[in-house]
Scaffold this active site. Structure first.
Site, PDB file in Angstrom:
ATOM      1  N   ASP A  13       0.857  -1.183   0.000  1.00 22.96           N
ATOM      2  CA  ASP A  13       0.000   0.000   0.000  1.00 22.96           C
ATOM      3  C   ASP A  13       0.890   1.230   0.000  1.00 22.96           C
ATOM      4  OD1 ASP A  13      -2.520   1.451   0.297  1.00 22.96           O
ATOM      5  OD2 ASP A  13      -1.875   1.881   2.334  1.00 22.96           O
ATOM      6  N   SER A  14       0.281   2.379  -0.233  1.00 20.03           N
ATOM      7  CA  SER A  14       1.032   3.629  -0.211  1.00 20.03           C
ATOM      8  C   SER A  14       1.452   4.020   1.205  1.00 20.03           C
ATOM      9  CB  SER A  14       0.181   4.754  -0.821  1.00 20.03           C
ATOM     10  OG  SER A  14      -1.040   4.879  -0.113  1.00 20.03           O
ATOM     11  N   TYR A  45      -0.560   8.355  -2.634  1.00 21.08           N
ATOM     12  CA  TYR A  45      -0.576   8.057  -4.066  1.00 21.08           C
ATOM     13  C   TYR A  45      -1.743   8.764  -4.764  1.00 21.08           C
ATOM     14  CZ  TYR A  45       2.811   4.140  -3.758  1.00 21.08           C
ATOM     15  OH  TYR A  45       3.923   3.357  -3.586  1.00 21.08           O
ATOM     16  N   GLY A  46      -2.756   9.136  -4.001  1.00 18.58           N
ATOM     17  CA  GLY A  46      -3.998   9.652  -4.597  1.00 18.58           C
ATOM     18  C   GLY A  46      -3.833  10.927  -5.398  1.00 18.58           C
ATOM     19  N   CYS A  76      -4.150  -1.084  -2.223  1.00 21.26           N
ATOM     20  CA  CYS A  76      -4.242   0.373  -2.382  1.00 21.26           C
ATOM     21  C   CYS A  76      -5.190   0.612  -3.539  1.00 21.26           C
ATOM     22  CB  CYS A  76      -2.852   0.939  -2.677  1.00 21.26           C
ATOM     23  SG  CYS A  76      -2.830   2.673  -3.174  1.00 21.26           S
ATOM     24  N   ASN A  77      -6.257   1.343  -3.288  1.00 17.25           N
ATOM     25  CA  ASN A  77      -7.238   1.585  -4.345  1.00 17.25           C
ATOM     26  C   ASN A  77      -6.636   2.364  -5.507  1.00 17.25           C
ATOM     27  OD1 ASN A  77     -10.360   0.936  -3.614  1.00 17.25           O
ATOM     28  ND2 ASN A  77      -9.152   1.219  -1.767  1.00 17.25           N
ATOM     29  N   THR A  78      -5.786   3.349  -5.205  1.00 18.62           N
ATOM     30  CA  THR A  78      -5.188   4.155  -6.271  1.00 18.62           C
ATOM     31  C   THR A  78      -4.280   3.302  -7.142  1.00 18.62           C
ATOM     32  OG1 THR A  78      -5.268   6.127  -4.860  1.00 18.62           O
ATOM     33  CG2 THR A  78      -3.810   6.199  -6.775  1.00 18.62           C
ATOM     34  N   GLU A 155      -5.248   8.984  10.071  1.00 19.64           N
ATOM     35  CA  GLU A 155      -3.883   8.807  10.549  1.00 19.64           C
ATOM     36  C   GLU A 155      -3.612   9.634  11.807  1.00 19.64           C
ATOM     37  OE1 GLU A 155      -0.889   8.940   7.526  1.00 19.64           O
ATOM     38  OE2 GLU A 155      -1.905   7.407   6.330  1.00 19.64           O
ATOM     39  N   CYS A 187     -11.227   3.420  -0.247  1.00 18.80           N
ATOM     40  CA  CYS A 187      -9.858   3.713   0.165  1.00 18.80           C
ATOM     41  C   CYS A 187      -9.597   2.840   1.383  1.00 18.80           C
ATOM     42  CB  CYS A 187      -9.700   5.192   0.517  1.00 18.80           C
ATOM     43  SG  CYS A 187      -8.109   5.599   1.287  1.00 18.80           S
ATOM     44  N   THR A 188      -8.402   2.274   1.473  1.00 15.11           N
ATOM     45  CA  THR A 188      -8.146   1.299   2.539  1.00 15.11           C
ATOM     46  C   THR A 188      -8.168   1.917   3.937  1.00 15.11           C
ATOM     47  OG1 THR A 188      -5.785   1.576   2.030  1.00 15.11           O
ATOM     48  CG2 THR A 188      -6.892  -0.385   1.154  1.00 15.11           C
ATOM     49  N   HIS A 189      -8.076   3.237   4.044  1.00  9.57           N
ATOM     50  CA  HIS A 189      -8.213   3.874   5.361  1.00  9.57           C
ATOM     51  C   HIS A 189      -9.668   3.862   5.847  1.00  9.57           C
ATOM     52  CE1 HIS A 189      -4.230   5.525   4.489  1.00  9.57           C
ATOM     53  NE2 HIS A 189      -4.168   6.013   5.713  1.00  9.57           N
TER      54      HIS A 189
END
Length: 273
Positions: A13-14, A45-46, A76-78, A155, A187-189
């Protein structure tokens, strides 16, 4: 390709968001070992171009190959939206992203054919969720909403803070006004905001968590390839974590969300790969 069944799964992931995918793999595939890489030096990355995200993803795949992984999850979705197709063609390691599993479940879930998508600007702009969903049913509307403030709020640990709730209310308002009945956490967050989002969208909107769907899809992929680990020996460190920067912060965040105590995180220079 590594054909050993006891070889680890590579997850990247980013940054820290992909830990929600790792968490679902730990829960749903408890016999599997994991090597996780978070590109914390180059997050997010977005806001990056397709070319940059592809370059970053290639470097990470090269690193994961040195760890002898048997499969790779682009958590990572992006990167899934912008790089997955390219890097899949360049390696013989089985690989999947987080977009397709989430899109498939969302298409099956919606009743009124109106699906909301929240994600980074790059994920929403890529239109990949819309493309995959409309392959299943061209009549489904996919309404995207970029939510750039969610990642820093997560975060910061402000998962249920009044500021986060107000930001979420503003982001969700145009989607709810369009009468969506399904919302993809793109988004993974965002799974870490799930309970807060649930309170805002109400019971009539189904939340789709691509992290969970990806873990299930990974299980099917390993079974299909005959690569499932048939029983992990009692191993002191079945999960290994690598980052490109800020290992102390990463480890603290990982320990706050994983069902596993992360003892060590190693920083590497990803630009060498």
């Amino acid at each position: 390709m590594n054909q050993r069944k006891d070889a680890p799964i590579g997850v990247f992931d980013s940054g820290v968001g992909g830990l929600t995918v790792a968490r679902e793999i730990m829960r749903n595939l408890p016999h599997e070992r994991i090597v996780y890489f978070g590109d914390t030096a180059r997050v997010p990355y977005g806001s990056k171009s397709r070319e940059t995200v592809i370059r970053y993803s290639r470097q990470i795949v090269r690193f994961l190959k040195t760890q002898e992984v048997k499969a790779i999850v682009v958590a990572c979705n992006t990167a899934s939206a912008l790089a997955l197709e390219t890097i899949q063609q360049e390696t013989d390691i089985p690989m999947l992203g987080v977009v397709e599993p989430g899109a498939r479940v969302a298409a099956k879930t919606t009743r009124n054919k109106k699906i909301g998508l929240i994600g980074t600007r790059a994920t929403v702009k890529s239109d990949l969720y819309r493309t995959m969903i409309q392959k299943t049913d061209p009549q489904i509307q996919v309404l995207g909403q970029a939510c750039p403030l969610f990642v820093p709020l997560v975060e910061e640990g402000w998962l249920k803070d009044s500021v986060t709730i107000e930001v979420a209310r503003r982001y969700l308002k145009p989607l709810l006004e369009q009468d969506i009945d399904t919302l993809i956490l793109g988004c993974t967050h965002y799974p870490l905001l799930r309970s807060m989002l649930r309170g805002l969208v109400g019971d009539k909107v189904t939340l789709v968590n691509p992290a969970y769907e990806t873990a299930r899809e990974l299980g099917r992929l390993l079974e299909e390839k005959g690569l499932e680990n048939e029983g992990r020996a009692e191993e002191e460190f079945p999960y290994r974590f690598f980052v490109s920067d800020e290992e102390a912060y990463f480890q603290e965040f990982a320990n706050s969300i994983l069902p596993y105590d992360v003892k060590m995180t190693k920083q590497i220079n990803i630009e060498e790969y």
